[in-house]
Write a protein that holds these residues in place. Structure first.
Motif, PDB file in Angstrom:
ATOM      1  N   UNK A   1       0.850  -1.178   0.000  1.00  0.00           N
ATOM      2  CA  UNK A   1       0.000   0.000   0.000  1.00  0.00           C
ATOM      3  C   UNK A   1       0.890   1.232   0.000  1.00  0.00           C
ATOM      4  N   UNK A   2       0.622   2.140  -0.895  1.00  0.00           N
ATOM      5  CA  UNK A   2       1.381   3.380  -0.952  1.00  0.00           C
ATOM      6  C   UNK A   2       1.098   4.201   0.319  1.00  0.00           C
ATOM      7  N   UNK A   3       2.145   4.561   1.080  1.00  0.00           N
ATOM      8  CA  UNK A   3       1.900   5.303   2.331  1.00  0.00           C
ATOM      9  C   UNK A   3       1.118   6.598   2.096  1.00  0.00           C
ATOM     10  N   UNK A   4       1.252   7.162   0.914  1.00  0.00           N
ATOM     11  CA  UNK A   4       0.551   8.409   0.603  1.00  0.00           C
ATOM     12  C   UNK A   4      -0.955   8.183   0.508  1.00  0.00           C
ATOM     13  N   UNK A   5      -1.353   6.952   0.148  1.00  0.00           N
ATOM     14  CA  UNK A   5      -2.777   6.676  -0.050  1.00  0.00           C
ATOM     15  C   UNK A   5      -3.484   6.277   1.230  1.00  0.00           C
ATOM     16  N   UNK A   6      -2.712   6.086   2.290  1.00  0.00           N
ATOM     17  CA  UNK A   6      -3.337   5.682   3.544  1.00  0.00           C
ATOM     18  C   UNK A   6      -4.038   6.848   4.211  1.00  0.00           C
ATOM     19  N   UNK A   7      -5.043   6.516   5.004  1.00  0.00           N
ATOM     20  CA  UNK A   7      -5.658   7.501   5.880  1.00  0.00           C
ATOM     21  C   UNK A   7      -5.194   7.142   7.278  1.00  0.00           C
ATOM     22  N   UNK A   8      -4.726   8.127   8.033  1.00  0.00           N
ATOM     23  CA  UNK A   8      -4.251   7.818   9.374  1.00  0.00           C
ATOM     24  C   UNK A   8      -5.440   7.419  10.244  1.00  0.00           C
ATOM     25  N   UNK A   9      -5.387   6.226  10.875  1.00  0.00           N
ATOM     26  CA  UNK A   9      -6.550   5.738  11.618  1.00  0.00           C
ATOM     27  C   UNK A   9      -6.820   6.578  12.872  1.00  0.00           C
TER      28      UNK A   9
ATOM     29  N   UNK B   1      -5.335  -1.399   7.481  1.00  0.00           N
ATOM     30  CA  UNK B   1      -5.330   0.032   7.225  1.00  0.00           C
ATOM     31  C   UNK B   1      -6.600   0.540   6.602  1.00  0.00           C
TER      32      UNK B   1
ATOM     33  N   UNK C   1      -7.757   3.174   3.281  1.00  0.00           N
ATOM     34  CA  UNK C   1      -7.246   3.956   2.154  1.00  0.00           C
ATOM     35  C   UNK C   1      -8.223   5.052   1.798  1.00  0.00           C
ATOM     36  N   UNK C   2      -7.659   6.055   1.121  1.00  0.00           N
ATOM     37  CA  UNK C   2      -8.444   7.252   0.819  1.00  0.00           C
ATOM     38  C   UNK C   2      -9.633   6.962  -0.074  1.00  0.00           C
ATOM     39  N   UNK C   3      -9.470   5.989  -0.969  1.00  0.00           N
ATOM     40  CA  UNK C   3     -10.480   5.813  -2.006  1.00  0.00           C
ATOM     41  C   UNK C   3     -11.637   4.918  -1.579  1.00  0.00           C
TER      42      UNK C   3
END
Lengths: 582, 465
Positions: free
Chosen positions: B116-124, B290, B292-294
């Motif tokens: 998973x691209x770290x940029x695409x994660x949402x911080x929980x 995790x 993700x944004x999408x």
């Protein structure tokens, strides 16, 4: 040319019967053109480590040489950006392939379309040597990017473009080398990541990296251009310590390498740093930060490279005359990547399966730190702060032990302190800093000649307490004479009131040196006044009942960082309350 | 590709070697057809020219150099995916074993997943209320987190996992879809059955996907089990916006399977014989938690592992702790004292809780209460070790107070019923009640303001006498 893949074993592939490759050359492997690097050559076979997953690759797929070693692209656009271990921009990769990372992405490292406001600082006829600056542009609101001639070049400027906006690949000047070749200068350059960038000379590291963390600045300082290691088991706050330093230390630029660590942590750094305001510049912290994120589930070979990519970026900014601090979290994961690749190469293992060259690789990395005079005559520094994650919290394991040999500051994180939620959980007895003597002049001149004396006294209380605690553990504190009980009380104030620091408290998260000094002075004053009273035969419990110890334990919260004059009240309170006893 | 290769070159543990095989992809899936008509699956793990090493998932029992024909399928291991997965039971390699037939796949997913691209994660940030005081107050579970349970043989980790699943479900907001993916690796038949029954009783069975690799199933399949489970979880979370809780038990068995497989390949061992890549391998599982944004869904993991000999420095818990965002450690002495759940508070931790608690999430005083409880309980341990040397009577009055606090804390706070679901207010108030057993000035982790608001010695009276 028929260089083709012969064998595949995880990230290691070999090519048979070829002489086309050179050691550490970057290559493209397979139909997907995965990025790889040559790591071994015999006359039968060339061994390549591949930075991406090799799933689905077949023998017989082509391998393309590039003729150049693994290099980082250096130019404006590095700051506020986030890269993977081989400097591929993760944001652009997200746009290209969505939330999950695909193989064979060939996106340029830096934004090639963004235009920068460039000022040329040379004119035709100027003689330039390697490292000299020929153009500048504001990269972020706080950092002026200086384009330097690659250290391998020199010559005469023959043509200069007018000031204006340019992309990183536009030619802004032309240089004629002594051999008569014309080199087009753009805003960016390449540099092999495994080669240290040259400097004019090394200078002594005699200025502290001020972090606002009391236990570090006062007890265990690190110099600008110094090296520090933060070893600690899981849950002891390595990452938290690194984050605090990245946020508050007084370096101009931060390179944060997330090497084999958690994805959510990198997201946190991204989010937090873009919201936080740098107290010195008033701008977002991201404006001075670059992130290298090669999380634990990303390919292991790129994890190995991430450390070198990070330090190359740091050296580049150092050469412009900036003070750079690198946070490498965690060097153990990097060492494990070395071990994993070494295992695939079937090399003879040394300790715990780590390759025998582990110590030399570690020293090569840490020796790239330093306070330097750069080629263009400026002063800059690279400070390395490396986290170490010892297996089983056992500091005798190879990575911790070898790291200890090459760093001069050692912040040992302690599980029992962390369990007691004493943060930062830096153990003051097992940690050390070799920079105290180097930094003496700075502290004497810029803080107070009293600073190191106070530090010494605070240290002695802690050392004394440590000795006494062995007795207390056996027979309890009640049997101690009153002067020793006083040590226990005052050391508790030091531990809870001074060493413990709350990263989530608005004032306590960063404490200026002046406040640190005043806090120490207040503690020492209380100790010395109390000792006088105890000498008169008054038990320490009477002093504790006055609440003076508790008052000083809370001073970190009670006194805002911008109202240091309030410390004077403490002396008054201590005097009045103690006089009541008599 | 329908070419079949007759015979094998070499058999070594779970590995077979074939020679003269052109055009094979790394990690490609292989079908082995035996003379008796059965088929087994395998995966290419090493290629050297035309020599191919294959790992056989179901084991190599009964294989000979002659009785086998091998077919290369030309693709990596894939799992058929659709929402029909819910309520079904699969083997560790993803084959249906509940007799309800194959899944009609909407798509196929590579079980190895992609990083998973770290940029695409949402911080929980969104906390999950488990209704268990020790967890909610002191090591809050956050949606999108990976929070393992470190336990030992014979302790009540399974019971705890079931309670978390049941109560976390109740605490879900309305309109949000919740499902459980359960991966059993090398667990006993009884344990798998216990989970199935418990899911049934709490009414979630229709929303559970089970992947079962029991202790008598082949070990190579065990290496695939969590990967299948996480592929299913990612699909449901990111393509169907569901909140997925993945329970994986027992990670120690998984790591042992990996060790067995590694040593049969002749790899250089690291610590305790585990392969040097154990960290990377475990990370490739745990990091699949995790948000993700999408997508609106999330993947939360509760891996369970038994620490051999209750040793937290053993490579499996050790490396797990370095990857996961905290840990819930169960303590044997608490278990023996009859405390359920026997959460050993001091070594337990949730790294993500600091951003998911407090005003707007739980209650403004949450972090103060939890810090103070931790610090006070740490002092209890000091007082206890001192008492064991000099006797309880000799302790100072303050230490005695701490001992009393420790007893009450374990009895009323840690200890709770299997069906007792406490709200966050109940939990935090109980925490304050207990802290009021201690003198006000010793509560040094709390701001004065908060202390004034909540501290009242009368609150502790119910614990006395």
């Amino acid at each position: 040319m028929n260089n083709t893949v012969y064998s595949i074993n995880g990230p290691v592939v070999t090519v048979r019967d070829t002489k086309d490759f050179s050691m550490l050359e970057m290559v493209y492997v397979g139909n997907k053109r995965l990025i790889g690097e040559v790591i071994g050559i015999t006359d039968h076979a060339t061994t390549i480590q591949v930075y991406e997953s090799t799933t689905g690759m077949k023998p017989g797929e082509p391998v393309y040489p590039t003729g150049a070693p693994m290099s980082a692209t250096l130019g404006p656009g590095i700051l506020s950006n986030i890269f993977d271990g081989i400097e591929r921009p993760l944001r652009s990769m997200e746009e290209a392939s969505g939330a999950f990372i695909d193989e064979g992405n060939s996106i340029p490292s830096l934004d090639t379309e963004k235009k920068y406001d460039v000022t040329l600082t040379v004119k035709p006829g100027d003689q330039l040597k390697g490292g000299d600056i020929y153009a500048t542009c504001p990269e972020t609101p706080v950092i002026l990017h200086k384009c330097m001639l690659s250290p391998t070049l020199k010559g005469e400027i023959v043509e200069v473009s007018p000031n204006g906006s340019y992309t990183i690949n536009d030619t802004v000047a032309k240089l004629k080398t002594p051999k008569g070749e014309i080199v087009e200068l753009t805003l960016c350059q390449k540099w092999p990541i495994r080669t240290p960038r040259p400097v004019a000379k090394r200078l002594p590291s005699d200025r502290p990296l001020i972090t606002g963390q009391r236990v570090i600045d006062t007890l265990l300082p690190v110099a600008k251009g110094g090296t520090a290691a933060v070893p600690g088991g899981f849950g002891t706050g390595k990452t938290m310590t690194q984050h605090q330093l990245a946020k508050w230390c007084d370096a101009d630029i931060i390179v944060y390498i997330g090497c084999g660590e958690r994805g959510n942590e990198m997201t946190q750094v991204l989010e937090e740093f873009s919201e936080l305001i740098d107290p010195k510049t008033g701008k977002a912290l991201t404006d001075r930060t670059t992130l290298i994120a090669n999380t634990s589930n990303m390919p292991v070979a790129a994890r190995e490279a991430s450390i070198y990519t990070g330090i190359t970026l740091a050296e580049y900014y150092r050469d412009m005359g900036y003070h750079v601090a690198i946070m490498a979290d965690s060097t153990s994961r990097w060492a494990e990547a070395l071990r994993e690749i070494s295992g695939r190469l079937e090399e003879m293992p040394a300790e715990e399966g780590f390759p025998a060259y582990l110590p030399s690789r570690l020293s090569e990395f840490y020796e790239r730190a330093g306070y330097m005079e750069t080629l263009c005559g400026k002063e800059g520094s690279v400070t390395i702060i490396g986290a170490v994650s010892p297996q089983g919290s056992d500091f005798s394991e190879p990575v911790t032990q070898n790291t200890k040999r090459f760093v001069r500051t050692f912040w040992a994180l302690d599980k029992s302190l962390a369990y007691a939620r004493h943060y930062p959980a830096i153990n003051w007895t097992t940690s050390y800093s070799e920079y105290i003597d180097d930094l003496k002049d700075y502290f004497d001149k810029n803080v107070s000649p009293d600073f190191l004396t106070c530090r010494q006294k605070i240290n002695s209380y802690l050392a004394e307490e440590n000795k006494l605690m062995e007795i207390v553990k056996l027979i309890g504190a009640d049997v101690l004479p009153d002067d020793q009980k006083l040590i226990i009380e005052i050391a508790r104030v030091v531990r809870v009131g001074f060493l413990q620091q709350n990263a989530y408290h608005k004032d306590d998260t960063y404490v200026p040196l002046e406040k640190q000094l005043k806090m120490m002075q207040a503690i020492i004053y209380l100790y010395e006044q109390s000792r006088k009273i105890i000498a008169k035969g008054i038990p320490v419990s009477e002093i504790s009942d006055l609440g003076l110890f508790d008052m000083l334990t809370r001073m970190k919260y009670d006194i805002p960082n911008d109202h240091l004059e309030l410390f004077d009240n403490y002396y008054h309170t201590i005097d009045t309350k103690l006089s009541q006893i008599k | 590709m329908s070419v079949q290769f007759i015979g094998l070159k070499e058999i070594n543990g779970p590995l077979v070697v074939l020679d003269h095989v052109p055009d094979v992809g790394f990690e490609e899936i292989v079908e082995l057809l035996l003379d008796d008509g059965s088929t087994r699956l395998g995966r290419v793990v090493q290629i050297e020219g035309e020599r191919v090493v294959i790992q056989v998932f179901e084991g190599t029992n009964g294989l000979s150099l002659k009785n086998t024909r091998t077919r290369f399928l030309g693709k990596p291991m894939e799992l058929p995916l659709s929402t029909e997965l819910l309520g079904r039971i699969f083997s560790g390699a993803g084959k249906p074993i509940d007799g309800l037939g194959d899944i009609y796949a909407e798509k196929y997913g590579d079980i190895n997943g992609k990083p998973l691209n770290p940029v695409s994660r949402v911080y929980p940030r969104n906390y999950i209320r488990t209704g268990i005081s020790s967890i909610d107050a002191l090591m809050t579970l956050i949606r999108g987190q990976k929070l393992p349970i470190f336990s030992g043989s014979g302790m009540s980790h399974n019971k705890l996992a079931v309670q978390i699943v049941r109560q976390a479900k109740i605490a879900e907001d309305k309109g949000q879809k919740f499902a459980v993916v359960f991966a059993a690796m090398g667990v006993k038949n009884d344990v798998a059955d216990y989970f199935r029954r418990s899911f049934e009783e709490s009414g979630v069975l229709q929303r559970v996907v089970m992947f079962l690799n029991l202790s008598n199933d082949p070990i190579i399949e065990r290496i695939l089990t969590p990967r299948c489970a996480l592929t299913a979880a990612e699909y449901l979370a990111y393509e169907h916006d569901m909140h997925i809780l993945v329970v994986m038990t027992d990670m120690t068995s998984y790591a042992e399977a990996l060790r067995e497989f590694s040593s049969s390949k002749g790899e250089i061992p690291g610590r305790k014989g585990y392969p040097g890549y154990l960290y990377s391998d475990l990370a490739s599982l745990y990091e699949r938690a995790g948000i993700i944004k999408t997508a609106k869904g999330s993947v939360t993991q509760i891996p369970i592992l038994t620490m051999p000999n209750d040793d937290i420095t053993h490579p499996v818990p050790d490396l797990t702790g370095y990857i996961t965002e905290g840990q819930i450690v169960l303590g044997r002495s608490l278990e023996q004292a009859g405390v359920y759940p026997p959460v050993d508070v001091l070594p337990s931790l949730s790294r993500l809780m600091k951003d998911g608690i407090g005003e707007g999430y739980t209650r403004a005083d949450h972090s103060a209460v939890s810090n103070q409880l931790f610090a006070a309980y740490a002092k209890v341990q000091d007082a206890r070790s001192l008492a064991s040397v000099i006797g309880e009577e000799e302790l100072s009055a303050e230490d005695q107070q701490y001992l009393e606090f420790g007893r009450m804390f374990e009895k009323h706070f840690l200890n709770q019923g299997f069906y007792e679901d406490r709200t966050i207010e109940q939990t935090l108030d109980l925490g304050w009640d207990l802290l009021c057993l201690l003198p006000k000035e010793s509560l040094d982790r709390v701001d004065n303001e908060v202390l004034e608001k909540y501290y009242d010695p009368k609150r502790a009276e119910k614990f006395k006498g």
